[in-house]
Design a protein around this motif. Structure first.
Motif, PDB file in Angstrom:
ATOM      1  N   ASN A  28     -10.257 -16.136 -50.039  1.00 50.39           N
ATOM      2  CA  ASN A  28      -9.059 -16.871 -50.452  1.00 50.39           C
ATOM      3  C   ASN A  28      -7.890 -16.600 -49.512  1.00 50.39           C
ATOM      4  O   ASN A  28      -7.157 -17.520 -49.143  1.00 50.39           O
ATOM      5  CB  ASN A  28      -8.660 -16.513 -51.881  1.00 50.39           C
ATOM      6  N   TYR A  29      -7.713 -15.352 -49.122  1.00 49.05           N
ATOM      7  CA  TYR A  29      -6.638 -14.989 -48.199  1.00 49.05           C
ATOM      8  C   TYR A  29      -6.810 -15.722 -46.863  1.00 49.05           C
ATOM      9  O   TYR A  29      -5.825 -16.140 -46.249  1.00 49.05           O
ATOM     10  CB  TYR A  29      -6.619 -13.480 -47.970  1.00 49.05           C
ATOM     11  N   CYS A  30      -8.048 -15.900 -46.446  1.00 53.00           N
ATOM     12  CA  CYS A  30      -8.350 -16.566 -45.171  1.00 53.00           C
ATOM     13  C   CYS A  30      -8.482 -18.081 -45.333  1.00 53.00           C
ATOM     14  O   CYS A  30      -8.946 -18.768 -44.426  1.00 53.00           O
ATOM     15  CB  CYS A  30      -9.619 -15.980 -44.563  1.00 53.00           C
ATOM     16  N   GLN A  31      -8.107 -18.597 -46.487  1.00 56.71           N
ATOM     17  CA  GLN A  31      -8.124 -20.027 -46.790  1.00 56.71           C
ATOM     18  C   GLN A  31      -9.521 -20.633 -46.683  1.00 56.71           C
ATOM     19  O   GLN A  31      -9.723 -21.715 -46.147  1.00 56.71           O
ATOM     20  CB  GLN A  31      -7.139 -20.775 -45.895  1.00 56.71           C
ATOM     21  N   LEU A  32     -10.495 -19.896 -47.208  1.00 55.30           N
ATOM     22  CA  LEU A  32     -11.873 -20.362 -47.276  1.00 55.30           C
ATOM     23  C   LEU A  32     -12.364 -20.271 -48.715  1.00 55.30           C
ATOM     24  O   LEU A  32     -11.839 -19.479 -49.504  1.00 55.30           O
ATOM     25  CB  LEU A  32     -12.780 -19.517 -46.377  1.00 55.30           C
ATOM     26  N   ASP A  33     -13.363 -21.070 -49.034  1.00 52.86           N
ATOM     27  CA  ASP A  33     -13.998 -20.989 -50.345  1.00 52.86           C
ATOM     28  C   ASP A  33     -15.259 -20.151 -50.213  1.00 52.86           C
ATOM     29  O   ASP A  33     -16.079 -20.388 -49.319  1.00 52.86           O
ATOM     30  CB  ASP A  33     -14.373 -22.378 -50.857  1.00 52.86           C
ATOM     31  N   LEU A  34     -15.419 -19.197 -51.109  1.00 50.85           N
ATOM     32  CA  LEU A  34     -16.645 -18.410 -51.161  1.00 50.85           C
ATOM     33  C   LEU A  34     -17.626 -19.170 -52.054  1.00 50.85           C
ATOM     34  O   LEU A  34     -17.462 -19.224 -53.266  1.00 50.85           O
ATOM     35  CB  LEU A  34     -16.370 -17.012 -51.710  1.00 50.85           C
ATOM     36  N   VAL A  35     -18.623 -19.787 -51.435  1.00 54.55           N
ATOM     37  CA  VAL A  35     -19.573 -20.630 -52.147  1.00 54.55           C
ATOM     38  C   VAL A  35     -20.621 -19.784 -52.855  1.00 54.55           C
ATOM     39  O   VAL A  35     -20.973 -20.044 -54.008  1.00 54.55           O
ATOM     40  CB  VAL A  35     -20.247 -21.622 -51.169  1.00 54.55           C
ATOM     41  N   ASN A  36     -21.126 -18.751 -52.155  1.00 53.26           N
ATOM     42  CA  ASN A  36     -22.193 -17.933 -52.725  1.00 53.26           C
ATOM     43  C   ASN A  36     -22.237 -16.571 -52.043  1.00 53.26           C
ATOM     44  O   ASN A  36     -21.850 -16.442 -50.879  1.00 53.26           O
ATOM     45  CB  ASN A  36     -23.540 -18.644 -52.551  1.00 53.26           C
ATOM     46  N   ILE A  37     -22.708 -15.590 -52.787  1.00 51.62           N
ATOM     47  CA  ILE A  37     -22.972 -14.257 -52.246  1.00 51.62           C
ATOM     48  C   ILE A  37     -24.422 -13.937 -52.554  1.00 51.62           C
ATOM     49  O   ILE A  37     -24.834 -13.954 -53.712  1.00 51.62           O
ATOM     50  CB  ILE A  37     -22.060 -13.182 -52.882  1.00 51.62           C
ATOM     51  N   GLU A  38     -25.189 -13.682 -51.507  1.00 49.90           N
ATOM     52  CA  GLU A  38     -26.589 -13.308 -51.671  1.00 49.90           C
ATOM     53  C   GLU A  38     -26.738 -11.844 -51.280  1.00 49.90           C
ATOM     54  O   GLU A  38     -26.347 -11.459 -50.190  1.00 49.90           O
ATOM     55  CB  GLU A  38     -27.480 -14.175 -50.775  1.00 49.90           C
ATOM     56  N   ARG A  39     -27.301 -11.059 -52.158  1.00 44.58           N
ATOM     57  CA  ARG A  39     -27.580  -9.647 -51.871  1.00 44.58           C
ATOM     58  C   ARG A  39     -29.086  -9.491 -51.751  1.00 44.58           C
ATOM     59  O   ARG A  39     -29.800  -9.672 -52.733  1.00 44.58           O
ATOM     60  CB  ARG A  39     -27.004  -8.752 -52.948  1.00 44.58           C
ATOM     61  N   ILE A  40     -29.538  -9.194 -50.538  1.00 42.05           N
ATOM     62  CA  ILE A  40     -30.963  -9.087 -50.248  1.00 42.05           C
ATOM     63  C   ILE A  40     -31.203  -7.719 -49.623  1.00 42.05           C
ATOM     64  O   ILE A  40     -30.725  -7.467 -48.511  1.00 42.05           O
ATOM     65  CB  ILE A  40     -31.417 -10.206 -49.296  1.00 42.05           C
ATOM     66  N   ASN A  41     -31.916  -6.857 -50.332  1.00 37.44           N
ATOM     67  CA  ASN A  41     -32.123  -5.470 -49.904  1.00 37.44           C
ATOM     68  C   ASN A  41     -30.763  -4.833 -49.627  1.00 37.44           C
ATOM     69  O   ASN A  41     -29.957  -4.721 -50.513  1.00 37.44           O
ATOM     70  CB  ASN A  41     -33.076  -5.380 -48.712  1.00 37.44           C
ATOM     71  N   ASN A  42     -30.491  -4.439 -48.403  1.00 38.76           N
ATOM     72  CA  ASN A  42     -29.209  -3.819 -48.069  1.00 38.76           C
ATOM     73  C   ASN A  42     -28.274  -4.805 -47.367  1.00 38.76           C
ATOM     74  O   ASN A  42     -27.265  -4.422 -46.821  1.00 38.76           O
ATOM     75  CB  ASN A  42     -29.458  -2.592 -47.171  1.00 38.76           C
ATOM     76  N   GLU A  43     -28.625  -6.081 -47.383  1.00 42.25           N
ATOM     77  CA  GLU A  43     -27.817  -7.094 -46.707  1.00 42.25           C
ATOM     78  C   GLU A  43     -27.004  -7.896 -47.701  1.00 42.25           C
ATOM     79  O   GLU A  43     -27.414  -8.106 -48.832  1.00 42.25           O
ATOM     80  CB  GLU A  43     -28.711  -8.070 -45.935  1.00 42.25           C
ATOM     81  N   ILE A  44     -25.855  -8.358 -47.216  1.00 41.34           N
ATOM     82  CA  ILE A  44     -25.026  -9.286 -47.980  1.00 41.34           C
ATOM     83  C   ILE A  44     -24.841 -10.514 -47.115  1.00 41.34           C
ATOM     84  O   ILE A  44     -24.476 -10.418 -45.944  1.00 41.34           O
ATOM     85  CB  ILE A  44     -23.650  -8.672 -48.314  1.00 41.34           C
ATOM     86  N   HIS A  45     -25.113 -11.680 -47.700  1.00 35.58           N
ATOM     87  CA  HIS A  45     -24.890 -12.946 -47.016  1.00 35.58           C
ATOM     88  C   HIS A  45     -23.788 -13.671 -47.765  1.00 35.58           C
ATOM     89  O   HIS A  45     -23.962 -14.033 -48.930  1.00 35.58           O
ATOM     90  CB  HIS A  45     -26.149 -13.795 -46.994  1.00 35.58           C
ATOM     91  N   LEU A  46     -22.672 -13.876 -47.079  1.00 32.80           N
ATOM     92  CA  LEU A  46     -21.551 -14.602 -47.656  1.00 32.80           C
ATOM     93  C   LEU A  46     -21.611 -16.036 -47.144  1.00 32.80           C
ATOM     94  O   LEU A  46     -21.617 -16.268 -45.934  1.00 32.80           O
ATOM     95  CB  LEU A  46     -20.231 -13.972 -47.225  1.00 32.80           C
TER      96      LEU A  46
END
Length: 79
Positions: A57-75
């Motif tokens: 939000n601060y960067c004027q973007l929409d966070l559509v989804n957060i995927e947590r896979i093992n030790n990874e995060i995909h924003l």
């Protein structure tokens, strides 16, 4: 969809500020309605979903989804 891979990044500074500046630079690079996937490691960026939402939000973007896979995060972000 554009992909930004920061899974193996090593920075000596503050990880929060690194992530904030990275996402801000992405916001400047993408066009309206474009999607970008930011891939990071959870042990380097151990933040809650709420923190990721605030950064987006601060960067004027929409966070559509957060995927947590093992030790990874995909924003998944959208302008």
């Amino acid at each position: 969809m554009m992909e930004e891979d920061y899974r193996n990044v090593s920075c000596g500074g503050d990880p929060f500020n690194f992530l904030m500046s990275t996402i801000k630079s992405i916001q400047l690079d993408i066009k309206l309605s474009d999607y970008v996937k930011v891939m990071i490691m959870e042990d380097k960026f151990p933040y809650t979903d709420k923190i990721f939402e605030k950064i987006a939000n601060y960067c004027q973007l929409d966070l559509v989804n957060i995927e947590r896979i093992n030790n990874e995060i995909h924003l998944i972000l959208k302008k």
